[in-house]
Design a protein around this motif. Structure first.
Motif, short mmCIF file in Angstrom:
data_model
loop_
_atom_site.label_atom_id
_atom_site.label_comp_id
_atom_site.label_asym_id
_atom_site.label_seq_id
_atom_site.Cartn_x
_atom_site.Cartn_y
_atom_site.Cartn_z
N GLU A 404 0.85 -1.18 0.00
CA GLU A 404 0.00 0.00 0.00
C GLU A 404 0.89 1.24 0.00
O GLU A 404 1.85 1.33 0.76
CB GLU A 404 -0.94 0.03 1.22
CG GLU A 404 -1.74 1.33 1.26
CD GLU A 404 -2.95 1.31 2.17
OE1 GLU A 404 -3.18 0.31 2.87
OE2 GLU A 404 -3.68 2.34 2.18
N ASN A 457 -4.04 4.77 -2.65
CA ASN A 457 -5.33 5.30 -2.16
C ASN A 457 -5.84 6.37 -3.11
O ASN A 457 -5.11 7.26 -3.53
CB ASN A 457 -5.15 5.90 -0.78
CG ASN A 457 -4.90 4.83 0.26
OD1 ASN A 457 -5.80 4.07 0.60
ND2 ASN A 457 -3.67 4.73 0.73
N GLU A 489 -7.41 1.96 -4.09
CA GLU A 489 -8.27 1.76 -2.92
C GLU A 489 -9.21 2.96 -2.79
O GLU A 489 -8.76 4.09 -2.73
CB GLU A 489 -7.42 1.65 -1.65
CG GLU A 489 -6.41 0.52 -1.68
CD GLU A 489 -5.67 0.37 -0.33
OE1 GLU A 489 -6.09 1.01 0.65
OE2 GLU A 489 -4.69 -0.39 -0.29
N ASP A 519 -11.95 0.34 0.35
CA ASP A 519 -11.14 0.56 1.55
C ASP A 519 -12.05 0.84 2.75
O ASP A 519 -13.19 1.26 2.59
CB ASP A 519 -10.22 1.76 1.29
CG ASP A 519 -8.96 1.70 2.14
OD1 ASP A 519 -8.83 0.76 2.95
OD2 ASP A 519 -8.11 2.60 1.99
N LYS A 540 -11.33 -4.36 1.74
CA LYS A 540 -10.42 -4.22 2.89
C LYS A 540 -11.23 -3.91 4.14
O LYS A 540 -11.89 -2.87 4.23
CB LYS A 540 -9.40 -3.10 2.64
CG LYS A 540 -8.42 -3.41 1.51
CD LYS A 540 -7.34 -2.33 1.36
CE LYS A 540 -6.25 -2.53 2.40
NZ LYS A 540 -5.10 -1.60 2.16
N GLU A 575 -6.93 -5.17 7.45
CA GLU A 575 -5.83 -4.25 7.79
C GLU A 575 -5.89 -3.92 9.27
O GLU A 575 -6.94 -4.05 9.90
CB GLU A 575 -5.85 -3.00 6.91
CG GLU A 575 -7.13 -2.19 6.99
CD GLU A 575 -7.07 -0.97 6.07
OE1 GLU A 575 -6.04 -0.73 5.42
OE2 GLU A 575 -8.08 -0.25 6.03
MN MN Z 1 -5.96 2.40 2.28
#
Ligand code: MN
Ligand code: G
Ligand code: G
Length: 628
Positions: A404, A457, A489, A519, A540, A575
């Protein structure tokens, strides 16, 4: 008031002037009419006398003339027997009428100048006289009649009285017309004045008071509060989603939304509270006689009222609002400092959600905020930003599968600034596009692990930017980086906001071969049916559930999300994995990938390369298995 009085004065003045002109004209007219009539009469008398004298031989005896004069002519007249050079006989009584004699002398002195005429008017020291000369048929002599125009003829006096009456009538009408007109005009002026005053103090779109009027009311509220020793509250509010509404649905919708917000605010406050629109989506509310408790009750109510979706031409719009509160006298004594502190509180509210009271301890924050917002763009250009990478591990293979990409800002004076602080600023100032392009470009350039996917992101706001897919495709081509190695994401609630547009953009990105991840799943309110329509590959789970999986509810949520994700054929990532125990539970639940401090914090490219070379994760994984 002054203007209308002036207007009235002017109209009356003009009326008087007109009347004066009328009076002079009327006077002149009656005078002339009278003169003409008298001359005519005199002419007739003269002719009558001439006829009667026609048969007389020689000069008529004075008593003949006197008889004729007293029979025919009015009093105050003289009859003369004229023989070319001299007036021979006077038929009058000179003893009783000296003035007539004077007039006669003066007429005789001036006779040369009126040779041509037979009648007329002349001034003598004794007064005004009319005269007429009548030739006697068959003789050289002439009869002359002089008349002092004494008194008034009946026709002239009726004419005069008519004129006087009509003059009074005209005056009367004129005064009324003037009054009526001036009343009308002054009413118009008053209305116009009022409209202008309203315009100067109100916002055109919502009809609410504007900043000027608010300031005025703040001053009033302060004097009232000082007199009675009571506090008051000032709210400053802005809408959380206004910019999005404007950008995606157009200004027309934005305007309608503001109007509806104004209405809802009005309905949820008391009669003597003031609501003002300060510009854009910023509103202010002044609540007299309100303390901290009252203010929080009202702010809570407003927040709740604006939380309900708006219906604008059939489109459901969720606006939401953040409210900052400053209390008098606790947070400021004068309008300027109250407004400033309510503004600081509003930014606190934006961060915490809902409403916030001014907190002097946080105030330094707003100075910092302004500074950072101003400097972010140049910070990107000057290379103050850099990237960290955090690995995601594939649980089945036990190997890193993706990185990431996370931005960091090292400010030369303020030290490190976290993305939680500067990303919202970038979104607010519109720098987010430049920031996204910069991070992608930087990640492609550094590319710390050529066999791992890079997961970037993407700010919700970027989903409004139709040019984004091309910009990304260009960068990929420039670095010769396969699209299949890039993942984006996107935060869950952002996707749902404007589904139609988001779907288009996500489909174009997906068609390029880019992987897409949802995300922070579990923090938003997505409709599952919608999710299914969007081309996501990965889900996620938000770290707030994962960090503390020892807690029963969190565990249940994580389990449910994993099942849901798998049923919808998503790859599921957890995460925020910090504990070996958590890792074991995730493994048991069949989670596909994990990411967290347990394995690695986000770190710069070089450090991450070392971490990969050392294979440090193998140790962690085994330790976790043994611990389980
Ligand atoms: Mn993220
Ligand atoms: O690692 P960390 O505390 O930095 O991340 C905080 C938040 O900032 C995360 O939600 C992450 O998604 C976001 N973030 C970090 N870097 C970027 C970036 O480059 N672009 C966007 N849009 N968000 C980022
Ligand atoms: O919202 P997003 O998923 O993009 O946020 C990633 C953020 O999560 C980064 O700020 C990163 O530093 C943080 N993060 C990653 N792993 C962990 C973890 O194990 N614990 C905690 N508390 N934060 C983590």
């Amino acid at each position: 008031m002054r203007v209308s009085r002036q207007l009235l004065g002017a109209v009356i003045g003009v009326t008087m002037l007109a009347l004066l002109v009328y009076g002079v004209l009327a006077y002149w007219l009656t005078q002339n009419a009278d003169l003409q009539k008298r001359l005519e009469l005199l002419g007739q008398i003269g002719q009558e006398i001439a006829q009667r004298l026609a048969d007389t031989k020689g000069t008529p005896a004075p008593h003949t003339l006197e008889r004729l004069r007293s029979q025919l002519a009015p009093a105050h007249s003289v009859l003369l027997w004229e023989t070319g050079n001299e007036a021979l006989v006077i038929a009058a009584d000179p003893q009783t009428d000296e003035a007539l004699l004077t007039a006669l002398l003066s007429w005789q002195q001036n006779r040369q100048s009126r040779e041509a005429t037979e009648e007329g008017r002349f001034d003598s020291p004794g007064g005004d006289y009319l005269w007429v000369q009548s030739p006697l048929p068959g003789r050289a002599e002439e009869a002359l009649l002089l008349l002092e125009p004494y008194g008034e003829s009946p026709s002239a006096s009726t004419l005069r009285s008519r004129l006087v009456v009509s003059g009074i009538a005209i005056l009367w009408i004129a005064v009324w017309v003037a009054l009526f007109l001036s009343a009308r005009i002054s009413r118009r002026l008053e209305e116009k004045n009022q409209a202008l005053r309203h315009q100067a103090l109100h916002d055109e779109l919502t009809g609410l008071p504007n900043r000027n009027l608010l300031l005025d009311r703040l001053r009033q509220a302060r004097s009232a509060a000082q007199r009675h020793g009571l506090p008051f509250a000032l709210f400053l509010m802005d809408l959380n989603r206004f910019k999005e509404v404007n950008d995606t649905l157009g200004h027309h919708f934005g305007d309608r939304l503001l109007q509806q917000v104004g209405k809802r605010l009005g309905a949820s406050l008391r009669e003597n509270d003031s609501i003002a629109r300060l510009g854009g989506d910023e509103f202010a509310m002044l609540l007299p006689e309100t303390d901290r408790h009252g203010a929080s009750v009202c702010a809570g109510r407003i927040h709740q009222v604006l939380q309900h979706p708006f219906d604008i031409e059939g489109v459901r719009i969720e606006a939401g609002a953040s409210i900052g509160i400053a209390l008098y006298p606790e947070h400021g004594e004068d309008p300027a400092s109250l407004l400033q502190h309510a503004d600081v509180a509003m930014y606190q509210a934006k961060r915490s959600g809902g409403y916030a009271f001014y907190d002097p301890g946080q105030d330094s924050h707003s100075v910092r905020r302004l500074r950072l917002m101003g400097e972010l763009r140049s910070a990107i250009e000057q290379g103050q930003l850099h990237l960290h990478y955090q690995p995601m591990l594939d649980l089945r293979r036990g190997e890193p599968a993706a990185l990431e990409v996370l931005s960091r800002w090292r400010h030369p004076d303020l030290g490190s600034v976290t993305p939680d602080e500067f990303i919202p600023m970038a979104e607010q100032t519109g720098t987010i596009h430049a920031l996204t392009v910069w991070s992608l470009q930087q990640a492609l350039r550094e590319d710390p692990a050529p066999d791992l996917t890079l997961s970037l992101n993407l700010s919700p706001q970027c989903l409004q930017d139709a040019a984004l897919p091309e910009a990304i495709a260009d960068l990929l081509a420039r670095f010769d980086f396969p699209a299949t190695r890039l993942q984006l994401e996107i935060t869950e609630n952002a996707v749902m906001h404007d589904l139609q547009r988001a779907r288009q953009l996500l489909n174009r990105l997906h068609d390029l071969g880019i992987r897409l991840a949802i995300d922070d799943f579990g923090t938003g309110f997505s409709s599952l049916a919608y999710l299914r329509e969007l081309p996501f590959d990965e889900l996620k789970i938000d770290k707030s559930f994962v960090i503390d999986m020892a807690e029963e509810n969190n565990l249940a949520i994580v389990r449910t999300i994993i099942d849901l994700g798998h049923n919808l054929h998503y790859q599921v990532v957890a995460e925020g994995v910090e504990e070996p125990l958590g890792l074991e539970r995730l493994r048991a639940l069949g989670c596909d990938r994990v990411q967290g401090f347990l394995f690695s914090r986000p770190q710069p490219a070089d450090a991450l390369r070392d971490w990969l070379r050392e294979g440090a994760w193998r140790q962690t994984g085994r330790a976790a298995s043994r611990g389980a």
